[in-house]
Design a protein around this motif. Structure first.
Motif, mmCIF file in Angstrom:
data_model
loop_
_atom_site.group_PDB
_atom_site.id
_atom_site.type_symbol
_atom_site.label_atom_id
_atom_site.label_comp_id
_atom_site.label_asym_id
_atom_site.label_seq_id
_atom_site.Cartn_x
_atom_site.Cartn_y
_atom_site.Cartn_z
ATOM 1 N N LYS A 12 -0.167 -12.316 -2.746
ATOM 2 C CA LYS A 12 1.056 -11.591 -3.152
ATOM 3 C C LYS A 12 0.974 -10.128 -2.730
ATOM 4 C CE LYS A 12 4.678 -9.938 -5.244
ATOM 5 N NZ LYS A 12 5.069 -10.085 -6.625
ATOM 6 N N ILE A 13 -0.169 -9.489 -2.959
ATOM 7 C CA ILE A 13 -0.325 -8.079 -2.607
ATOM 8 C C ILE A 13 -0.220 -7.892 -1.096
ATOM 9 C CG2 ILE A 13 -1.862 -6.075 -2.689
ATOM 10 C CD1 ILE A 13 -0.653 -6.952 -5.383
ATOM 11 N N LEU A 14 -0.776 -8.809 -0.331
ATOM 12 C CA LEU A 14 -0.734 -8.684 1.124
ATOM 13 C C LEU A 14 0.676 -8.857 1.680
ATOM 14 C CD1 LEU A 14 -4.017 -10.540 2.143
ATOM 15 C CD2 LEU A 14 -3.581 -8.081 2.117
ATOM 16 N N LEU A 15 1.475 -9.672 1.037
ATOM 17 C CA LEU A 15 2.852 -9.839 1.507
ATOM 18 C C LEU A 15 3.661 -8.557 1.349
ATOM 19 C CD1 LEU A 15 3.870 -13.403 0.253
ATOM 20 C CD2 LEU A 15 3.169 -12.703 2.551
ATOM 21 N N LEU A 16 3.229 -7.691 0.454
ATOM 22 C CA LEU A 16 3.915 -6.412 0.259
ATOM 23 C C LEU A 16 3.427 -5.339 1.222
ATOM 24 C CD1 LEU A 16 3.940 -6.259 -3.655
ATOM 25 C CD2 LEU A 16 5.688 -7.186 -2.127
ATOM 26 N N ASP A 17 2.396 -5.643 1.985
ATOM 27 C CA ASP A 17 1.828 -4.696 2.948
ATOM 28 C C ASP A 17 2.726 -4.660 4.185
ATOM 29 O OD1 ASP A 17 0.352 -3.236 4.785
ATOM 30 O OD2 ASP A 17 -1.543 -4.251 4.360
ATOM 31 N N GLN A 18 3.429 -3.555 4.378
ATOM 32 C CA GLN A 18 4.386 -3.446 5.486
ATOM 33 C C GLN A 18 3.717 -3.448 6.854
ATOM 34 O OE1 GLN A 18 7.964 -3.405 4.655
ATOM 35 N NE2 GLN A 18 6.753 -4.203 2.942
ATOM 36 N N ALA A 19 2.399 -3.228 6.892
ATOM 37 C CA ALA A 19 1.673 -3.271 8.155
ATOM 38 C C ALA A 19 1.422 -4.711 8.608
ATOM 39 C CB ALA A 19 0.337 -2.530 8.026
ATOM 40 N N ILE A 20 1.635 -5.667 7.723
ATOM 41 C CA ILE A 20 1.470 -7.083 8.075
ATOM 42 C C ILE A 20 2.816 -7.689 8.450
ATOM 43 C CG2 ILE A 20 0.797 -9.363 7.209
ATOM 44 C CD1 ILE A 20 -1.312 -7.992 5.497
ATOM 45 N N VAL A 21 3.772 -7.595 7.541
ATOM 46 C CA VAL A 21 5.131 -8.067 7.803
ATOM 47 C C VAL A 21 6.090 -6.984 7.319
ATOM 48 C CG1 VAL A 21 6.784 -9.933 7.540
ATOM 49 C CG2 VAL A 21 4.353 -10.405 7.274
ATOM 50 N N ALA A 22 6.988 -6.555 8.163
ATOM 51 C CA ALA A 22 7.902 -5.467 7.821
ATOM 52 C C ALA A 22 9.095 -5.981 7.028
ATOM 53 C CB ALA A 22 8.384 -4.764 9.084
ATOM 54 N N GLY A 23 9.361 -5.344 5.897
ATOM 55 C CA GLY A 23 10.600 -5.609 5.182
ATOM 56 C C GLY A 23 10.493 -6.421 3.917
ATOM 57 N N ILE A 24 9.362 -7.121 3.702
ATOM 58 C CA ILE A 24 9.233 -7.935 2.496
ATOM 59 C C ILE A 24 8.868 -7.053 1.310
ATOM 60 C CG2 ILE A 24 7.978 -9.817 1.369
ATOM 61 C CD1 ILE A 24 7.490 -11.028 4.059
ATOM 62 N N GLY A 25 9.511 -7.301 0.174
ATOM 63 C CA GLY A 25 9.180 -6.614 -1.068
ATOM 64 C C GLY A 25 8.923 -7.624 -2.170
#
Length: 282
Positions: free
Chosen positions: A168-181
């Motif tokens: 969950k924390i990684l999905l919020l990392d904009q350096a991995i995927v842009a735009g997901i919150g």
């Protein structure tokens, strides 16, 4: 905070309503909203008599290509809504919203207003012949766009392969995927049946593939519904987004899972709320 579907909804509205229109002037009501240039007078002189050629989105940033009367590029207008920012298309004679921060005036008494209650949102004016990333440095840190070819299952797996953190924390990392919150991270994890506390390196190739597809699907569904309105988000004409009515887990603590009937649970991860079904997500 508006996420990719909300920002994309605004971008599409801006393209319909402001493209090919000339900015006749403006007003900055809160100077710290202007991230660049630092001079309000310079902002006024640089924006005046420029037309908008098109709008594009990068992650949660909005970027408008400015042109002169000869259609020659004249820099970029950048906007980040942050937590509570709104762009509203109104009449110049309409009553100002309490938290209006920047106004841009267009022909026929029209106006684009940047309204921001919490004042975290920012506006940039990038000079001609300057890359937006040079001025809006946050653009340099963004990972792949979810709908771009770059965001392949292989790319996603590689980004997660050495990360011993909760997915969950990684999905919020904009350096991995842009735009997901927060909203769409919860929704994508539910759709893929993955518990939010799962360590990324423990995910199987099948789980990563399912999550990759779920991210794309949930974002597209939310865009089709005009985004989500749980607090401040409105589209350009002040209308709420409709995705919240069909959210599977986000904002549904204590309500029955739409699949199995188990009560949706809410926990904190990295200081952020996290909604999930303890039966469907393992």
């Amino acid at each position: 905070m508006p996420e990719l579907p909300e920002v994309e909804t605004v971008r599409r509205g801006l393209d319909k309503l402001t493209v090919k229109q000339t900015i006749e002037g403006g007003e900055v009501l809160l100077e710290r909203t202007l991230a660049y240039p630092f001079s309000v007078s310079e902002f006024y002189s640089s924006i005046k008599d420029k037309a908008i050629a098109f709008w594009q989105r990068r992650g949660k940033y909005l970027l408008a290509q400015l042109v002169d009367n000869a259609q020659k590029p004249q820099g970029w207008l950048g906007v980040h809504l942050r937590m509570t920012g709104q762009l509203l298309w109104t009449k110049q004679t309409d009553t100002l919203q309490k938290h209006t921060r920047v106004r841009l005036f267009f022909p026929h008494n029209q106006e684009l207003r940047f309204v921001d209650t919490r004042t975290f949102g920012k506006v940039w004016l990038v000079p001609p012949q300057t890359s937006p990333e040079t001025i809006i440095t946050g653009l340099q840190k963004l990972g792949a766009e979810p709908f771009a070819a770059e965001f392949s299952a292989t790319y996603f797996a590689d980004k997660l392969s050495k990360r011993r953190r909760n997915i969950k924390i990684l999905l919020l990392d904009q350096a991995i995927v842009a735009g997901i919150g927060n909203i769409y991270a919860d929704e994508a994890l539910f759709r893929s049946g993955i518990h939010p506390t799962t360590i990324a390196t423990d995910l199987t190739p099948t789980q990563i593939t399912k999550l990759h597809q779920a991210i794309i699907e949930v974002l597209q569904t939310a865009i089709n519904k005009g985004g989500t309105t749980f607090s401040d988000f409105l589209n350009l004409l002040g209308v709420n987004g409709n995705y919240g009515d069909s959210a599977l887990v986000y904002g549904r603590k204590g309500e029955p899972c739409r699949i199995c009937g188990t009560s949706i649970e809410k926990i904190k991860l990295g200081g952020r709320s996290c909604h999930f079904c303890p039966n469907c997500q393992i």
